[in-house]
Scaffold this active site. Structure first.
Site, PDB file in Angstrom:
ATOM      1  N   TRP A 192      99.985  55.803  16.962  1.00 32.93           N
ATOM      2  CA  TRP A 192      98.787  55.969  16.140  1.00 32.93           C
ATOM      3  C   TRP A 192      98.824  57.347  15.461  1.00 32.93           C
ATOM      4  O   TRP A 192      99.144  58.357  16.092  1.00 32.93           O
ATOM      5  CB  TRP A 192      97.532  55.850  17.028  1.00 32.93           C
ATOM      6  CG  TRP A 192      96.290  56.227  16.285  1.00 32.93           C
ATOM      7  CD1 TRP A 192      95.619  55.450  15.383  1.00 32.93           C
ATOM      8  CD2 TRP A 192      95.597  57.474  16.354  1.00 32.93           C
ATOM      9  NE1 TRP A 192      94.547  56.155  14.881  1.00 32.93           N
ATOM     10  CE2 TRP A 192      94.499  57.399  15.459  1.00 32.93           C
ATOM     11  CE3 TRP A 192      95.796  58.653  17.065  1.00 32.93           C
ATOM     12  CZ2 TRP A 192      93.608  58.451  15.274  1.00 32.93           C
ATOM     13  CZ3 TRP A 192      94.903  59.702  16.886  1.00 32.93           C
ATOM     14  CH2 TRP A 192      93.821  59.593  16.004  1.00 32.93           C
ATOM     15  N   ASP A 360      82.758  51.558   9.043  1.00 27.30           N
ATOM     16  CA  ASP A 360      82.209  51.064  10.301  1.00 27.30           C
ATOM     17  C   ASP A 360      80.759  51.535  10.517  1.00 27.30           C
ATOM     18  O   ASP A 360      80.406  52.644  10.122  1.00 27.30           O
ATOM     19  CB  ASP A 360      83.122  51.622  11.416  1.00 27.30           C
ATOM     20  CG  ASP A 360      82.928  50.930  12.726  1.00 27.30           C
ATOM     21  OD1 ASP A 360      82.007  50.110  12.833  1.00 27.30           O
ATOM     22  OD2 ASP A 360      83.706  51.222  13.647  1.00 27.30           O
ATOM     23  N   LYS A 469      87.695  46.316   3.558  1.00 21.18           N
ATOM     24  CA  LYS A 469      88.682  46.949   4.440  1.00 21.18           C
ATOM     25  C   LYS A 469      88.626  46.196   5.757  1.00 21.18           C
ATOM     26  O   LYS A 469      87.626  46.237   6.457  1.00 21.18           O
ATOM     27  CB  LYS A 469      88.321  48.421   4.635  1.00 21.18           C
ATOM     28  CG  LYS A 469      89.225  49.162   5.617  1.00 21.18           C
ATOM     29  CD  LYS A 469      88.799  50.626   5.693  1.00 21.18           C
ATOM     30  CE  LYS A 469      89.544  51.413   6.746  1.00 21.18           C
ATOM     31  NZ  LYS A 469      88.995  52.772   6.893  1.00 21.18           N
ATOM     32  N   ASP A 471      89.753  45.808   9.321  1.00 24.31           N
ATOM     33  CA  ASP A 471      90.308  46.651  10.375  1.00 24.31           C
ATOM     34  C   ASP A 471      90.700  45.816  11.598  1.00 24.31           C
ATOM     35  O   ASP A 471      90.319  44.645  11.731  1.00 24.31           O
ATOM     36  CB  ASP A 471      89.242  47.693  10.749  1.00 24.31           C
ATOM     37  CG  ASP A 471      89.829  48.984  11.296  1.00 24.31           C
ATOM     38  OD1 ASP A 471      91.018  48.994  11.665  1.00 24.31           O
ATOM     39  OD2 ASP A 471      89.086  49.977  11.367  1.00 24.31           O
ATOM     40  N   MET A 472      91.414  46.417  12.523  1.00 24.24           N
ATOM     41  CA  MET A 472      91.828  45.757  13.774  1.00 24.24           C
ATOM     42  C   MET A 472      92.248  46.883  14.707  1.00 24.24           C
ATOM     43  O   MET A 472      93.279  47.495  14.499  1.00 24.24           O
ATOM     44  CB  MET A 472      92.993  44.815  13.437  1.00 24.24           C
ATOM     45  CG  MET A 472      93.472  43.922  14.542  1.00 24.24           C
ATOM     46  SD  MET A 472      94.578  44.793  15.654  1.00 24.24           S
ATOM     47  CE  MET A 472      95.205  43.490  16.623  1.00 24.24           C
ATOM     48  N   ASN A 473      91.406  47.159  15.723  1.00 27.98           N
ATOM     49  CA  ASN A 473      91.537  48.439  16.407  1.00 27.98           C
ATOM     50  C   ASN A 473      92.043  48.411  17.835  1.00 27.98           C
ATOM     51  O   ASN A 473      91.835  49.372  18.558  1.00 27.98           O
ATOM     52  CB  ASN A 473      90.187  49.173  16.363  1.00 27.98           C
ATOM     53  CG  ASN A 473      90.001  49.885  15.030  1.00 27.98           C
ATOM     54  OD1 ASN A 473      90.783  50.737  14.658  1.00 27.98           O
ATOM     55  ND2 ASN A 473      88.961  49.508  14.302  1.00 27.98           N
ATOM     56  N   ASP A 541      95.697  56.691   9.957  1.00 30.13           N
ATOM     57  CA  ASP A 541      94.468  57.474  10.113  1.00 30.13           C
ATOM     58  C   ASP A 541      94.743  58.958   9.914  1.00 30.13           C
ATOM     59  O   ASP A 541      93.805  59.734   9.730  1.00 30.13           O
ATOM     60  CB  ASP A 541      93.875  57.266  11.513  1.00 30.13           C
ATOM     61  CG  ASP A 541      92.934  56.071  11.553  1.00 30.13           C
ATOM     62  OD1 ASP A 541      92.550  55.579  10.477  1.00 30.13           O
ATOM     63  OD2 ASP A 541      92.581  55.642  12.658  1.00 30.13           O
TER      64      ASP A 541
HETATM   65  C1  DGJ Z   1      90.097  52.777  12.273  1.00 32.03           C
HETATM   66  C2  DGJ Z   1      90.386  52.987  10.825  1.00 32.03           C
HETATM   67  O1  DGJ Z   1      91.731  53.300  10.656  1.00 32.03           O
HETATM   68  C3  DGJ Z   1      89.476  54.062  10.290  1.00 32.03           C
HETATM   69  O2  DGJ Z   1      89.793  54.335   8.966  1.00 32.03           O
HETATM   70  C4  DGJ Z   1      88.056  53.624  10.426  1.00 32.03           C
HETATM   71  O3  DGJ Z   1      87.819  52.510   9.616  1.00 32.03           O
HETATM   72  C5  DGJ Z   1      87.757  53.303  11.874  1.00 32.03           C
HETATM   73  N1  DGJ Z   1      88.703  52.394  12.439  1.00 32.03           N
HETATM   74  C6  DGJ Z   1      86.370  52.737  12.004  1.00 32.03           C
HETATM   75  O4  DGJ Z   1      86.117  52.316  13.282  1.00 32.03           O
END
Ligand code: DGJ
Length: 755
Positions: A192, A360, A469, A471-473, A541
């Site tokens: 990351w 978010d 956008k 996302d997937m975290n 990020d």
């Molecule tokens: C991870 C993304 O990479 C960020 O840019 C942001 O959108 C956050 N998630 C929000 O939770």
């Protein structure tokens, strides 16, 4: 471009202006590989290329016979492309040629993203049928040769033509045998905020692989690898690229055997994978794009850039200039309301920004990352007028409005989880591992995809939204779907990503005017699979200008600049705490799809004016920066990495933008030059520098110079004498070259050139 099959010799020759791919039916009926490389003359037989060197005795086990889709268990001990367990429990197949057909253009792969053609003349596809008689297992190998790129797309469809079920344990997208082992493996690895750093290692006897078992292509390794000759540079030497059009678990592996031949295979990660095929069932595997470059990594990247930009990305946004955006994430995190957003948008509008993105925190009761994923209803505490009101106000300012979503996730603290705990991925009776306080929805369940499509369609239709956008975290853990029978759990990961593709496909079709950007905690799913739906992706990020040099350099090996979202963020940088000049942050972010990740309301007058200039500059050069031919000039991965340079050249070579970056300043570093590439040697170019600060470098380069001169001698990066020593660390310079009529002549300044 031709695809010819010599029926008598059983030989296939795919050929365009630059490459040839050759295969033939071997004496034992299997389909053997002959050659992939620079174009060979048509109309000749190349059967001798596949001949084994050892003539000592017949049928020696372990001989390096090159096959197109190798199976194990019958004397080839290297990594196989296909392992199928048949009803009797055996895993031995003998795939024999059973026919072929040649098709114009390129057929789509069911359920999977893939490259495509718009006119049949752009490509030809050969489908070769192989069959294992005792089991009835059949394989259709698909090869597409493109007319205009040195690339072959390969894929395979496995079919159970027998009466009993069979289990596929490994089904790679492609396997390529090369006759020697004098190669280095290049891959893009990291974590990351440090994604896609270039790693190079020489091949040696044995196996080396990169892979992901995280349920996503991952920050750690990218489904794109290169084999290059040890002497290959950006401009010279041979290289093969292997770009997998897939976003889930993958493996890319190279094996050097005892006879110094090399096999490369790439496809779905076999570890943990099984797929049951009942009688008549089929499994299509993702496609891999194989590229051969005779003239260096620059040529290899250019092939991927063009193909992915023009024939993988789709929809109206494929060819449109991408808007300059501002995103509120680092400016506000979860702490905003409608007025704050509108004030930010108003300030951004004055900077020339075109799109405001609400990140978010706009839904459920999400004041931090511990709740509400899955509850896709507007948080009226923050946005009393809903998305409609804030989007309208932003649009009334003259900006487009964009929205962040994270469809594949659910917070344990959410209404969705309370209603449907069974929709979260996990093994019943075992604890689920949480990451960022969230769980993953089981996208292998059609009802989950249907639900998400319904709620997200409603959200996207509820307001004038121009951009999403997605996302997937988190990575997937406890991989299991309660909706699948116990003996089919090996299908979970692939079914999950097929569900993700299905949702992407449905949403992008339902909202073709929305520009989708993919994201996964930054660049955790930056792959060709998602580029088919979302033509741009959040690269990382990490927005620090120095760190971004390595990330964007590595990413550019396999992916075009039009796919790489790159933002100017506030300092001290939120990821590494470094303070870099605003101009340097912009000079890095220019080489991608430009955005801002800061609060535009509190800018000093000086910074505001600088950003106005940056945005205006970018818009002026946008076509070259997003769609030009990218050349990497000086690598942050070579030597001490203190300087980096790259450039983007318009298709007609009438304009180019060059970026030069120096991390740490040094006393008296001496003059340096960067030799440019891709210009018209016969053209004359006016050179100007950005920003225009009227210093020594600017004066040195403020002249009209020939394309040949700029490529053979180079741009001057004078240091002390030009006064740049005063510029300190983290310095960058951007040069714009514009072709002008007439002969090269001295510019207004007559400063002596450094020698
Ligand atoms: C991870 C993304 O990479 C960020 O840019 C942001 O959108 C956050 N998630 C929000 O939770």
């Amino acid at each position: 471009m031709t695809a010819t099959w010599d029926a008598e010799a059983g030989e296939l020759h795919l050929r365009n202006g630059t490459i040839s791919y050759l295969a033939r039916v071997l004496e034992d009926g299997s389909f053997g590989h002959l050659y992939f490389g620079p174009a060979l003359a048509p109309g000749r037989s190349y059967r001798h290329l596949g001949r084994r060197s050892f003539e000592g005795f017949a049928n020696r086990l372990g001989d390096p016979v090159a096959r197109e889709y190798p199976t194990g268990g019958a004397g080839d001990f290297r990594v196989p492309a296909l392992i199928v367990e048949t009803a009797d429990g055996a895993s031995v197949l003998h795939l024999a040629y059973a026919g072929h057909r040649i098709l114009p253009g390129k057929p789509a792969l069911p359920g999977l993203p893939s490259t495509y053609t718009e006119q049949d003349e752009e490509a030809a596809t050969v489908e070769v049928r192989l069959a294992d008689a005792p089991s009835g297992v059949e394989v259709r190998l698909l090869y597409t040769i493109f007319r205009d790129v040195p690339a072959i797309a390969r894929s395979a469809v496995i079919r159970n033509g027998g009466r009993e079920p069979v289990r596929v344990r490994c089904a790679m997208s492609g396997s390529l045998d090369l006759p020697d082992a004098d190669w280095e493996l290049l891959h893009l690895s990291g974590t990351w905020s440090r994604e896609r750093h270039v790693v190079a290692r020489p091949l040696a006897p044995g196996r080396v692989s990169v892979s992901s078992v995280r349920g996503a292509s991952s920050h750690e390794h990218n489904p794109f690898v290169i084999l290059r000759r040890p002497a290959t540079t950006e401009e010279h030497g041979e290289a093969f690229g292997f770009g997998l059009v897939y976003s889930g678990n993958f493996r890319a592996e190279a094996e050097v055997d005892a006879f110094a031949t090399t096999r490369v295979r790439i496809g779905i990660e076999p570890e943990g994978f099984t797929w049951t095929l009942g009688a008549g069932d089929e499994l299509a595997v993702p496609e891999v794009i194989l590229v051969h470059a005779a003239d260096g990594l620059g040529e290899l990247s250019a092939a991927y850039h063009r193909l992915y930009r023009e024939r993988l990305a789709r929809g109206p946004w494929r060819d449109r200039p991408r808007p300059v955006l501002i995103n509120n994430w680092e400016a506000t995190y979860y702490d905003f309301d409608e007025d704050v957003l509108v004030e930010m948008a108003a300030a951004a509008r004055d900077l020339g920004v075109e799109l405001f993105v609400l990140d978010d925190g706009w839904f459920g009761e999400r004041d931090d990352d511990t709740s509400s994923l899955g509850d896709w209803t507007v948080d009226r505490r923050k946005l009393p007028g809903g998305l409609e009101a804030v989007a309208r106000r932003v649009r009334d300012l003259g900006l487009q409005f964009g929205l962040w979503i994270e469809p594949e996730m659910v917070s344990p603290r959410s209404h969705l989880f309370a209603e449907h705990p069974e929709w979260a991925v996990g093994v019943p009776g075992r604890p689920r591992t949480e990451s960022r306080d969230q769980l993953v929805l089981d996208m292998s369940r059609p009802e989950v995809v249907d639900h998400l499509f319904a709620v997200l369609s409603a959200i996207l239709a509820s307001a004038p939204i121009s951009y999403v956008k997605w996302d997937m975290n988190r990575s997937l853990t406890e991989p299991y779907s309660a909706a699948l029978p116990p003996d089919r759990q090996g299908e979970f990961f692939h079914r999950h990503i097929l569900g993700v593709y299905d949702l992407y496909d449905r949403l992008t079709r339902a909202f073709p005017e929305i520009l989708f950007e993919s994201c996964a905690s930054g660049g955790g799913r930056f792959d060709a699979g998602l580029l088919a739906f979302a033509p741009q992706a959040w690269t990382s990020d990490d927005t620090d200008a120095v760190e971004r040099l390595a990330i964007q350099w590595g990413t550019s090996l396999g992916y075009p600049l039009s796919a790489m979202a790159a933002h100017v963020a506030a300092v001290p940088n939120h990821q590494v705490g470094r303070i870099t000049p605003l101009a340097t942050r912009a000079a890095v972010a220019f080489f991608g799809v430009l955005g801002y990740e800061l609060d535009p309301r509190g800018l000093t007058a000086e910074d505001r004016a600088a950003i106005v200039d940056q945005v205006a500059f970018y818009k002026e050069q946008r076509d070259v920066l997003q769609r030009g031919r990218f050349h990497r000039l000086r690598s942050p991965f070579v030597g001490d990495g203190n300087t980096t340079a790259w450039m983007s050249v318009a298709e007609d070579a009438r304009r180019a933008v060059v970026g030069w970056y120096r991390v740490l300043n040094r006393a008296d570093p001496g003059p340096e030059r960067i030799r440019l590439r891709g210009l018209d040697p016969a053209a004359s170019y006016r050179v100007r520098t950005w920003p225009a600060v009227g210093d020594g470098i600017e004066r040195l380069n403020a002249r009209v110079r020939g394309g040949d001169d700029l490529m053979q001698v180079g741009l001057f990066i004078e240091t002390d004498r030009a006064g740049t020593a005063a510029l300190g660390d983290f310095h960058a310079r951007v040069f714009v070259l514009e072709a002008v009529e007439g002969d090269p002549a001295w510019g207004p300044e007559e400063a002596p050139l450094p020698v």
